[in-house]
Design a protein around this motif. Structure first.
Motif, PDB file in Angstrom:
ATOM      1  N   LYS A  15     101.240 -21.009  71.503  1.00 56.82           N
ATOM      2  CA  LYS A  15     101.958 -21.586  70.577  1.00 56.82           C
ATOM      3  C   LYS A  15     103.061 -20.594  69.981  1.00 56.82           C
ATOM      4  CE  LYS A  15      99.845 -25.475  70.227  1.00 56.82           C
ATOM      5  NZ  LYS A  15      98.851 -25.474  71.292  1.00 56.82           N
ATOM      6  N   GLU A  18     106.298 -22.249  68.304  1.00 55.93           N
ATOM      7  CA  GLU A  18     105.735 -23.115  66.980  1.00 55.93           C
ATOM      8  C   GLU A  18     105.439 -21.737  65.760  1.00 55.93           C
ATOM      9  OE1 GLU A  18     104.573 -23.386  69.908  1.00 55.93           O
ATOM     10  OE2 GLU A  18     104.443 -25.694  70.283  1.00 55.93           O
ATOM     11  N   THR A 129      97.083 -31.709  64.999  1.00 59.59           N
ATOM     12  CA  THR A 129      97.002 -32.905  65.604  1.00 59.59           C
ATOM     13  C   THR A 129      96.079 -34.200  65.449  1.00 59.59           C
ATOM     14  OG1 THR A 129      95.708 -32.237  67.768  1.00 59.59           O
ATOM     15  CG2 THR A 129      98.346 -31.802  67.549  1.00 59.59           C
ATOM     16  N   TRP A 150      99.938 -33.115  62.717  1.00 60.09           N
ATOM     17  CA  TRP A 150     101.422 -32.264  63.514  1.00 60.09           C
ATOM     18  C   TRP A 150     101.707 -33.403  64.470  1.00 60.09           C
ATOM     19  CZ3 TRP A 150     100.020 -27.439  66.728  1.00 60.09           C
ATOM     20  CH2 TRP A 150     101.401 -26.831  67.355  1.00 60.09           C
ATOM     21  N   GLY A 152     103.939 -35.267  67.157  1.00 60.07           N
ATOM     22  CA  GLY A 152     104.388 -34.775  68.270  1.00 60.07           C
ATOM     23  C   GLY A 152     104.679 -33.392  68.631  1.00 60.07           C
ATOM     24  N   GLY A 153     103.402 -32.714  68.166  1.00 64.46           N
ATOM     25  CA  GLY A 153     103.628 -31.227  68.288  1.00 64.46           C
ATOM     26  C   GLY A 153     102.598 -30.679  69.289  1.00 64.46           C
ATOM     27  N   LEU A 157     108.499 -27.367  70.865  1.00 60.86           N
ATOM     28  CA  LEU A 157     109.270 -27.628  69.823  1.00 60.86           C
ATOM     29  C   LEU A 157     110.257 -29.082  69.839  1.00 60.86           C
ATOM     30  CD1 LEU A 157     110.334 -24.110  68.248  1.00 60.86           C
ATOM     31  CD2 LEU A 157     108.622 -25.658  67.507  1.00 60.86           C
ATOM     32  N   ASN A 158     110.378 -29.661  69.019  1.00 61.47           N
ATOM     33  CA  ASN A 158     111.167 -30.842  68.804  1.00 61.47           C
ATOM     34  C   ASN A 158     111.651 -31.252  67.372  1.00 61.47           C
ATOM     35  OD1 ASN A 158     109.252 -32.974  68.008  1.00 61.47           O
ATOM     36  ND2 ASN A 158     108.562 -32.421  69.825  1.00 61.47           N
ATOM     37  N   CYS A 161     108.270 -32.366  65.408  1.00 59.11           N
ATOM     38  CA  CYS A 161     107.388 -31.449  64.859  1.00 59.11           C
ATOM     39  C   CYS A 161     107.733 -30.248  64.269  1.00 59.11           C
ATOM     40  CB  CYS A 161     106.763 -30.990  66.302  1.00 59.11           C
ATOM     41  SG  CYS A 161     107.339 -29.380  66.872  1.00 59.11           S
ATOM     42  N   LYS A 162     109.156 -30.035  64.280  1.00 61.26           N
ATOM     43  CA  LYS A 162     109.700 -28.923  63.372  1.00 61.26           C
ATOM     44  C   LYS A 162     109.598 -29.626  61.923  1.00 61.26           C
ATOM     45  CE  LYS A 162     113.226 -26.495  66.065  1.00 61.26           C
ATOM     46  NZ  LYS A 162     114.725 -26.293  66.330  1.00 61.26           N
ATOM     47  N   ALA A 164     107.174 -31.485  60.771  1.00 60.89           N
ATOM     48  CA  ALA A 164     105.854 -31.359  60.270  1.00 60.89           C
ATOM     49  C   ALA A 164     105.735 -29.588  60.106  1.00 60.89           C
ATOM     50  CB  ALA A 164     104.627 -31.651  61.131  1.00 60.89           C
ATOM     51  N   LEU A 165     106.291 -28.859  60.816  1.00 60.90           N
ATOM     52  CA  LEU A 165     105.706 -27.197  60.758  1.00 60.90           C
ATOM     53  C   LEU A 165     106.456 -26.976  59.340  1.00 60.90           C
ATOM     54  CD1 LEU A 165     106.731 -26.229  64.364  1.00 60.90           C
ATOM     55  CD2 LEU A 165     104.565 -26.028  63.214  1.00 60.90           C
TER      56      LEU A 165
END
Length: 413
Positions: A15, A18, A129, A150, A152-153, A157-158, A161-162, A164-165
């Motif tokens: 990860k 992320e 997740t 999370w 799509g994580g 990275l997309n 998910c960014k 949520a991060l």
């Protein structure tokens, strides 16, 4: 707190992108980041502040021993032990202010241990997740844990998910900035209860305790509340406990998910905190109102409290079992214990005419309590319902006696 230090925990080997993005988001929010690597396969691209060999060492093993431990489950369990030890040490030393952990099922499994190692009031955010999944057992959930799904994580990275991060990073930094650790300026009485539609004694007891110079903290005994109560009791944060809602014990005995775990009613006793106890709501087992009555209790009277939680009445035999278990746990207490037994009922719905009225069951509870071996526990019977003024007066009589004898200290811990 202008620049809170956030401990970010994750597997750097899988990860890196992320974790690096989360570090950037913590910095952008005005915080500072420390990275703890709990991966075991490789070093990854991110330079960690606490590398995986240090985490393994904190668990009393080498990283090679972790890798040779048998399988991914045993390896992650060892890393969870080390990460928990390190995180708790950093918090005690004032080197971190908040916790941020990310992962799938493996990372979430570890995250629950690490978060549980930190005191109540330290901001804890888990990006997972499986956030809020039924896979997560209630007895492993820290009572003040915050979770973010999370979405799509799972890999890479997309933009989804960014989002949520970044949300998780902002949540923990913001929580640290406004967090207020309990100050305990006055001695605190810890009390357990359900809502006032079921148990009402706190309404009368709060002003009485306030007049005596004590703050009252009431914990909702629907699983997580009992866990928080036990945690603070074990830390010695209460001058006295008034543990009058023991339904979580019955839930645990009955296999309900609404449980505070097998150590309910033990924290204060192990710490020697004075305990006034009553068997409030021990005639009920809770279950999700949107589900089915547990098969074991089919045909028993039930009550839907709302669309989330419902209760079913237990039989006389289970009430006797509860009385014996109650005596067993209280006999182990290291401090003074007084059990107040209301003879006319233990929650509002068990009054005559109520949906859970069960005279035979109440009689079985009272009879079994008479038969039990209580050791040093004092027992008083009150010919009243637990929601009557006479119950409150008996509790205050015990409390005032202990106060006058110095058993309850009128100073903050």
């Amino acid at each position: 707190m202008k620049h809170p230090v956030i401990l970010i925990v994750g597997t750097v080997d899988t990860k890196s992108d992320e974790i690096d993005f989360m570090r950037e988001q913590v910095l952008a929010a005005g915080g500072r980041a420390l990275i703890m690597d709990v991966g075991v396969l490789a070093n990854g691209q991110v330079v960690a502040d606490f590398v995986n060999t240090q985490v393994a060492q904190a668990a009393g093993v080498t990283l090679q021993q972790v890798m040779d431990s048998g399988d991914e489950n045993s390896a992650m369990a060892l890393m969870a032990q080390g990460a928990s030890t390190l995180a708790a040490q950093l918090q005690r030393e004032g080197r971190m202010d908040g916790l941020l952990v990310l992962g799938g099922t493996m990372g979430t499994d570890l995250a629950l241990d690490v978060a549980s190692s930190l005191p109540l009031g330290v901001p804890k955010v888990v990006l997972s997740t499986v956030a809020f999944s039924p896979l997560l057992p209630p007895d492993r959930m820290p009572p003040d844990l915050m979770m973010v799904l999370w979405a799509g994580g799972l890999y890479g990275l997309n933009s989804l998910c960014k989002s949520a991060l970044a949300q998780a990073a902002g949540a923990v930094v913001g929580a640290c900035r406004v967090a207020r650790a309990p100050r305990f300026a006055r001695p605190v009485v810890g009390m357990t209860s359900l809502g006032t539609s079921c148990l009402k004694y706190m309404v009368q007891l709060k002003p009485e305790l306030d007049q005596r110079g004590f703050d009252l903290a009431v914990f909702h005994t629907t699983g997580m509340g009992g866990r928080a109560f036990e945690s603070l009791a074990m830390q010695g944060q209460f001058a006295c406990v008034m543990d009058f809602s023991l339904q979580e014990m019955v839930n645990q005995m009955g296999g309900s998910a609404v449980s505070a775990g097998p150590d309910r009613l033990m924290g204060a006793g192990r710490k020697g905190v004075p305990m006034i106890v009553a068997p409030g709501a021990t005639d009920l087992v809770d279950y999700p109102a949107w589900g089915q009555v547990p098969e074991r209790f089919a045909g028993r009277p039930s009550h839907d409290h709302n669309r989330l939680i419902a209760s079913v009445g237990i039989d006389a035999n289970m009430r006797r079992e509860l009385a014996r278990e109650l005596a067993s746990r209280l006999r182990q207490a290291q401090g003074p214990v007084h059990l107040v037994l209301p003879l006319q009922g233990i929650e509002e719905w068990d009054r005559p005419g109520g949906p859970l009225h069960d005279a035979e069951g109440l009689a079985a509870l009272v009879d079994e309590m008479t038969r039990c071996e209580w050791g040093a526990v004092q027992l008083s019977r009150v010919d009243a319902h637990i929601n009557d003024a006479a119950f409150v007066q008996q509790v205050l009589s015990v409390f005032d006696d202990w106060l006058s004898r110095g058993l309850v200290k009128k100073v903050a811990p």
